[in-house]
Design a protein around this motif. Sequence first.
Motif, PDB file in Angstrom:
ATOM      1  N   PHE A   1     -77.824 -42.350  15.479  1.00  0.00           N
ATOM      2  CA  PHE A   1     -78.703 -42.629  16.491  1.00  0.00           C
ATOM      3  C   PHE A   1     -78.280 -42.860  17.971  1.00  0.00           C
ATOM      4  O   PHE A   1     -78.960 -44.341  17.639  1.00  0.00           O
ATOM      5  N   VAL A   2     -77.338 -43.216  18.131  1.00  0.00           N
ATOM      6  CA  VAL A   2     -76.659 -43.552  19.571  1.00  0.00           C
ATOM      7  C   VAL A   2     -76.063 -43.040  19.654  1.00  0.00           C
ATOM      8  O   VAL A   2     -74.986 -41.632  19.893  1.00  0.00           O
ATOM      9  N   LYS A   3     -76.187 -42.567  21.636  1.00  0.00           N
ATOM     10  CA  LYS A   3     -75.449 -42.097  22.358  1.00  0.00           C
ATOM     11  C   LYS A   3     -74.349 -42.349  23.443  1.00  0.00           C
ATOM     12  O   LYS A   3     -74.383 -44.230  23.698  1.00  0.00           O
ATOM     13  N   LEU A   4     -72.837 -41.661  23.602  1.00  0.00           N
ATOM     14  CA  LEU A   4     -72.620 -42.278  24.536  1.00  0.00           C
ATOM     15  C   LEU A   4     -72.293 -42.054  26.231  1.00  0.00           C
ATOM     16  O   LEU A   4     -72.929 -41.072  26.369  1.00  0.00           O
ATOM     17  N   ARG A   5     -72.501 -42.850  26.563  1.00  0.00           N
ATOM     18  CA  ARG A   5     -72.143 -42.440  28.170  1.00  0.00           C
ATOM     19  C   ARG A   5     -70.600 -41.380  28.737  1.00  0.00           C
ATOM     20  O   ARG A   5     -69.611 -41.852  28.136  1.00  0.00           O
ATOM     21  N   PRO A   6     -70.558 -40.730  29.705  1.00  0.00           N
ATOM     22  CA  PRO A   6     -69.211 -40.074  29.396  1.00  0.00           C
ATOM     23  C   PRO A   6     -68.438 -40.497  30.277  1.00  0.00           C
ATOM     24  O   PRO A   6     -66.641 -39.777  30.165  1.00  0.00           O
ATOM     25  N   PHE A   7     -68.226 -40.967  31.380  1.00  0.00           N
ATOM     26  CA  PHE A   7     -67.562 -41.280  32.342  1.00  0.00           C
ATOM     27  C   PHE A   7     -67.311 -43.058  32.285  1.00  0.00           C
ATOM     28  O   PHE A   7     -67.711 -43.955  31.737  1.00  0.00           O
ATOM     29  N   ASP A   8     -65.534 -42.853  32.008  1.00  0.00           N
ATOM     30  CA  ASP A   8     -65.993 -44.269  32.127  1.00  0.00           C
ATOM     31  C   ASP A   8     -64.097 -44.564  32.875  1.00  0.00           C
ATOM     32  O   ASP A   8     -63.163 -43.769  32.812  1.00  0.00           O
ATOM     33  N   ILE A   9     -63.837 -46.131  33.366  1.00  0.00           N
ATOM     34  CA  ILE A   9     -62.800 -45.964  33.694  1.00  0.00           C
ATOM     35  C   ILE A   9     -61.296 -47.265  33.067  1.00  0.00           C
ATOM     36  O   ILE A   9     -62.081 -48.339  31.954  1.00  0.00           O
ATOM     37  N   TYR A  10     -60.155 -46.841  32.262  1.00  0.00           N
ATOM     38  CA  TYR A  10     -59.067 -47.676  31.934  1.00  0.00           C
ATOM     39  C   TYR A  10     -58.313 -47.748  32.604  1.00  0.00           C
ATOM     40  O   TYR A  10     -57.463 -47.611  33.324  1.00  0.00           O
ATOM     41  N   LEU A  11     -58.221 -49.113  32.510  1.00  0.00           N
ATOM     42  CA  LEU A  11     -57.152 -50.003  33.036  1.00  0.00           C
ATOM     43  C   LEU A  11     -55.597 -49.858  31.751  1.00  0.00           C
ATOM     44  O   LEU A  11     -56.063 -49.921  30.154  1.00  0.00           O
ATOM     45  N   GLU A  12     -54.558 -49.346  31.520  1.00  0.00           N
ATOM     46  CA  GLU A  12     -53.677 -48.754  30.202  1.00  0.00           C
ATOM     47  C   GLU A  12     -51.881 -49.888  30.983  1.00  0.00           C
ATOM     48  O   GLU A  12     -51.709 -50.302  31.884  1.00  0.00           O
ATOM     49  N   GLY A  13     -51.498 -49.865  29.917  1.00  0.00           N
ATOM     50  CA  GLY A  13     -49.972 -50.547  30.102  1.00  0.00           C
ATOM     51  C   GLY A  13     -49.256 -50.359  28.916  1.00  0.00           C
ATOM     52  O   GLY A  13     -49.891 -49.705  27.301  1.00  0.00           O
ATOM     53  N   GLY A  14     -48.352 -50.394  29.317  1.00  0.00           N
ATOM     54  CA  GLY A  14     -47.326 -50.176  27.737  1.00  0.00           C
ATOM     55  C   GLY A  14     -45.988 -50.474  28.297  1.00  0.00           C
ATOM     56  O   GLY A  14     -45.146 -51.133  29.036  1.00  0.00           O
ATOM     57  N   PHE A  15     -44.980 -49.428  26.744  1.00  0.00           N
ATOM     58  CA  PHE A  15     -43.334 -50.154  27.585  1.00  0.00           C
ATOM     59  C   PHE A  15     -42.790 -48.733  26.699  1.00  0.00           C
ATOM     60  O   PHE A  15     -43.732 -47.708  26.130  1.00  0.00           O
ATOM     61  N   GLY A  16     -41.487 -48.249  26.992  1.00  0.00           N
ATOM     62  CA  GLY A  16     -40.430 -46.908  26.486  1.00  0.00           C
ATOM     63  C   GLY A  16     -38.931 -46.957  26.595  1.00  0.00           C
ATOM     64  O   GLY A  16     -38.914 -47.328  27.802  1.00  0.00           O
ATOM     65  N   VAL A  17     -38.631 -45.929  25.921  1.00  0.00           N
ATOM     66  CA  VAL A  17     -37.679 -45.722  26.206  1.00  0.00           C
ATOM     67  C   VAL A  17     -36.978 -44.720  26.818  1.00  0.00           C
ATOM     68  O   VAL A  17     -37.605 -43.488  26.074  1.00  0.00           O
TER      69      VAL A  17
END
Length: 236
Positions: free
Chosen positions: A167-183
Amino acid sequence: MRRIQIFIVLLVIPLSIFSQQEKVLNYQEIDLKPFHFGYTIGFNTMSFAIYPSESAPKNDTLPELNELAPGIDIAIVSNLRLSNRWDFRFLPGISLGERNLKFYERTDSSWESHTSMSLGSTFINLPFIIRYQAERVYNYRPYLISGVNFRWDMARNKDFNADEDIFVKLRPFDIYLEGGFGVDFYLPYFKLSVELRYSAGIHNVLSPDKHDRYPAYVESIDKLQSRVFSLSFYFE
């Protein structure tokens, strides 16, 4: 005594030679390429940051995030070398997953679980990433990432679904801020990278549309913001 001295010399010489030999550095040419491609596959868990409404007409419905569900990420790697330490990356791909909302209703003396909603999503991802790499140590190289991701949800629920209690709807578009690490792990014929990433949506993805019979589900939420944790494996 002389034999012992000769034995020690014969033992020390090869050990000294061996210690001076450099370890083999695998696949060095990839760090010198101005542009290269690859692909990535990974796993995610999607969730929401939920901000309950304080101005709802009736404060008798309480939203909460239910258990997390695993999802899948697939993307193409396009890497532009900016310098010895810096890369710019474009990683178009898709992500499949779901978020689970649970709503509690107030009784005379407590809150009771009333409705659970599973909101599936299929995201088209367009992330632009800056990557900073530490100095390479033999065949390992840690790095940090930061960037922005434009996501379009192709499988969001466009309509209410009473059969599945949605009984809820979601909007389709969004902007994400991203951060992380790896090897980075340099293997003889390719480079394998293992990366952890956190993505935070900056927009409210809750649609203001309300179900005629159950408006309290939307009214109980002031704002929904998407959150995603990802574990990815890159092959370049």
